[in-house]
Design an enzyme around this catalytic site. Structure first.
Site, PDB file in Angstrom:
ATOM      1  N   GLY B  41      27.459  27.003 -26.801  1.00 27.12           N
ATOM      2  CA  GLY B  41      26.699  27.015 -25.547  1.00 27.12           C
ATOM      3  C   GLY B  41      27.503  26.706 -24.293  1.00 27.12           C
ATOM      4  O   GLY B  41      26.918  26.428 -23.241  1.00 27.12           O
ATOM      5  N   THR B  44      26.958  29.551 -21.748  1.00 27.01           N
ATOM      6  CA  THR B  44      25.563  29.490 -21.303  1.00 27.01           C
ATOM      7  C   THR B  44      25.403  28.398 -20.245  1.00 27.01           C
ATOM      8  O   THR B  44      24.713  28.578 -19.232  1.00 27.01           O
ATOM      9  CB  THR B  44      24.636  29.191 -22.509  1.00 27.01           C
ATOM     10  OG1 THR B  44      24.888  30.158 -23.511  1.00 27.01           O
ATOM     11  CG2 THR B  44      23.175  29.223 -22.116  1.00 27.01           C
ATOM     12  N   GLU B 155      37.439  29.855 -19.976  1.00 33.98           N
ATOM     13  CA  GLU B 155      38.618  30.180 -20.789  1.00 33.98           C
ATOM     14  C   GLU B 155      39.661  31.019 -20.029  1.00 33.98           C
ATOM     15  O   GLU B 155      39.934  32.166 -20.410  1.00 33.98           O
ATOM     16  CB  GLU B 155      38.192  30.912 -22.062  1.00 33.98           C
ATOM     17  CG  GLU B 155      37.321  30.048 -22.946  1.00 33.98           C
ATOM     18  CD  GLU B 155      37.190  30.636 -24.340  1.00 33.98           C
ATOM     19  OE1 GLU B 155      38.192  31.134 -24.852  1.00 33.98           O
ATOM     20  OE2 GLU B 155      36.077  30.579 -24.886  1.00 33.98           O
TER      21      GLU B 155
END
Lengths: 282, 228
Positions: B41, B44, B155
């Site tokens: 998550g 999200t 990332e």
């Protein structure tokens, strides 16, 4: 009588002047719009909407209403619907286009057949004709197309941002919904106003070809906009010249010139790559 | 005063929660690394902070103007033939005004961001012709161009080699010294420990939120292969 003197004689007629004014504006709008639609991977929307336009015109002619008055709102609603569906991954955008496209064409042909007597008129919407722009169409077309051109000039940075990375545009507070509605509106206006000259079957060529031709050799977004617009207007003028001098269908002539421009652009790209690779080997 | 506070935030898709009861806050100058396995998550959560997802419950209190939040997505899905120069890409972070408005200021902002990310020599180059590392630096320049008070990165070094990744960390460190706050999703534990001051560990909820030193004594740290 040579081709140029025949053309200069034809250009004296009001219908020819109207066709050139509206056609030039439609070419410019469709090429700007084409860059956006091609890069958002919505190329087929233009094709689908032109068929909706055809169906709408058939209905308007059946009830003796001015075609643009029916076609603009109908195509606008369809444009918004198709753009919305294409963004929604739960539905397949291309099947939605296929459904709307064939349904509209079927309704158009059926209504035309039932109403009877207007087949010559409706056929001109299928493949386009140079003589079709009436005086009342002229003002409406100029106003509508000027709005579309202004949208692309003033909203240029927003159109780039939403085409390049829509999620990012939303994330940093860009008004993505508004921009998509405006793009849908611009698509509808361009297609409906271009329908008479280009015809329902060929208008999507005017949207896709100049953008693809420009993208062969130009690597900046602004550059592609400028070159695409230039290609499109020049191809239109050459197309209408060929069409009127050699008595060829207008829409088909313009699209053929656009195909030629695309082929030349592609060949230039191949030659540039060839030279670059040869230099790299040395 | 915190710039951003999440209070028991639950986020999800179509009403089904994927992230439950997340609470943490971001202060000025924080560098928060968000750690956790894939599918727990993290992305999200970022979507929630950016306003791309509305919370199912809980409250997100953001004191920063939306346009002052810089964002680097996990993947930028751009077609390989997309005609765009690096300059156009960086400028696309400025979503206010029209084509002709504040042109000089915009050029200045773009150049400033490009210099910071070491892409000022690539401004006229086609974006799609750059290496992955150069593209990533250009996208960070886009993230900070609008004057980022908070930079959120999903990332950023996932597909980069060690040298390119090192350049990204240097840029972020410099941004932090200039007063920006940073939230970065990462799988790079050693560098997260080195550059961040706080860690948020996610496993569908905020399992841990605290300083790097505190994190090093948790089971999450040892499970991730960190040795203390």
């Amino acid at each position: 009588m040579n081709a140029f003197s025949k053309f200069s004689e034809l250009i004296q007629y009001g219908y020819m002047q109207r066709a050139i004014i509206v056609g030039t504006l439609v070419s410019l709008c469709s090429s700007l719009l084409g860059v956006t639609l091609v890069l958002k991977k919505f190329s087929m929307i233009g094709d689908g909407l032109s068929h909706v336009g055809y169906g709408a015109v058939a209905i308007a002619l059946c009830f003796s209403v001015a075609p643009l008055k029916i076609a603009i709102p109908l195509v606008l609603v369809s444009a918004f619907f198709l753009l919305k569906i294409s963004e929604n991954s739960k539905f397949s955008g291309d099947s939605a286009i296929a459904v709307i496209s064939s349904a509209s064409l079927a309704i158009g042909v059926a209504v035309n057949s039932l109403s009877g007597g207007t087949s010559a008129n409706i056929n001109s919407y299928m493949f386009g004709t140079i003589m079709s722009i009436g005086k009342d169409d002229l003002v409406l077309s100029i106003v509508m197309l000027s709005i579309v051109i202004s949208l692309f000039i003033f909203g240029f940075r927003h159109i780039f941002a939403i085409s390049f990375d829509e999620n990012y545009y939303r994330a940093v507070g860009g008004k993505a919904e508004l921009m998509n509605v405006l793009i849908a509106g611009a698509t509808a206006i361009t297609i409906v106003t271009g329908l008479k000259i280009m015809g329902a079957m060929l208008i999507s060529g005017l949207i896709v070809f100049p953008a693809l031709s420009a993208m062969q050799n130009i690597k900046s977004y602004k550059g592609v906009f400028i070159v695409s617009g230039t290609f499109s207007v020049l191809a239109f003028l050459l197309g209408i010249f060929i069409s009127s001098v050699f008595d060829m269908p207008t829409g088909a002539s313009i699209v053929i010139v656009n195909v030629a421009v695309f082929i030349v652009s592609y060949l230039v790209k191949l030659i540039r790559f060839g030279i670059r690779n040869a230099k790299a080997k040395v | 005063m915190s710039l951003l506070t999440l209070d028991s935030v639950t986020l999800g898709y179509d009403g089904i929660p994927t992230v439950k009861n997340v609470s943490f806050s971001v202060d000025k100058g924080d560098f928060i690394s968000v750690l956790g396995k894939n599918g727990t998550g993290k992305s999200t959560l970022i979507k929630g902070i950016l306003g791309l997802l509305s919370p199912i419950s809980g409250n997100i209190d953001c004191k920063i103007e939306r346009r002052k939040i810089g964002y680097l997505p996990q993947k930028c899905y751009v077609a390989p033939f997309f005609p765009a120069t690096v300059e156009e890409v960086i400028e696309s972070s400025i979503v206010q005004g029209f084509f002709f408005s504040d042109r000089k200021q915009r050029k200045k902002d773009v150049l400033g961001a490009a210099e910071l990310c070491n892409v000022e020599g690539l401004l006229k180059m086609p974006f799609c012709g750059l290496s992955v590392g150069q593209q990533q630096r250009a996208l960070i320049a886009r993230a900070i161009c609008a004057g980022a008070e908070l930079i959120i990165l999903d990332e950023p070094i996932a597909s980069l080699d060690a040298i390119a990744a090192g350049e990204i960390y240097d840029i972020l460190d410099e941004m932090r010294q200039c007063g920006s706050s940073i939230i970065m999703i990462s799988h790079d534990l050693p560098n997260a420990m080195k550059f961040s001051n706080k860690i948020l560990h996610m496993d569908h909820t905020s399992e841990f939120f605290g300083s790097v030193e505190e994190y090093k004594v948790t089971r999450f740290y040892s499970e991730w292969g960190g040795i203390e």
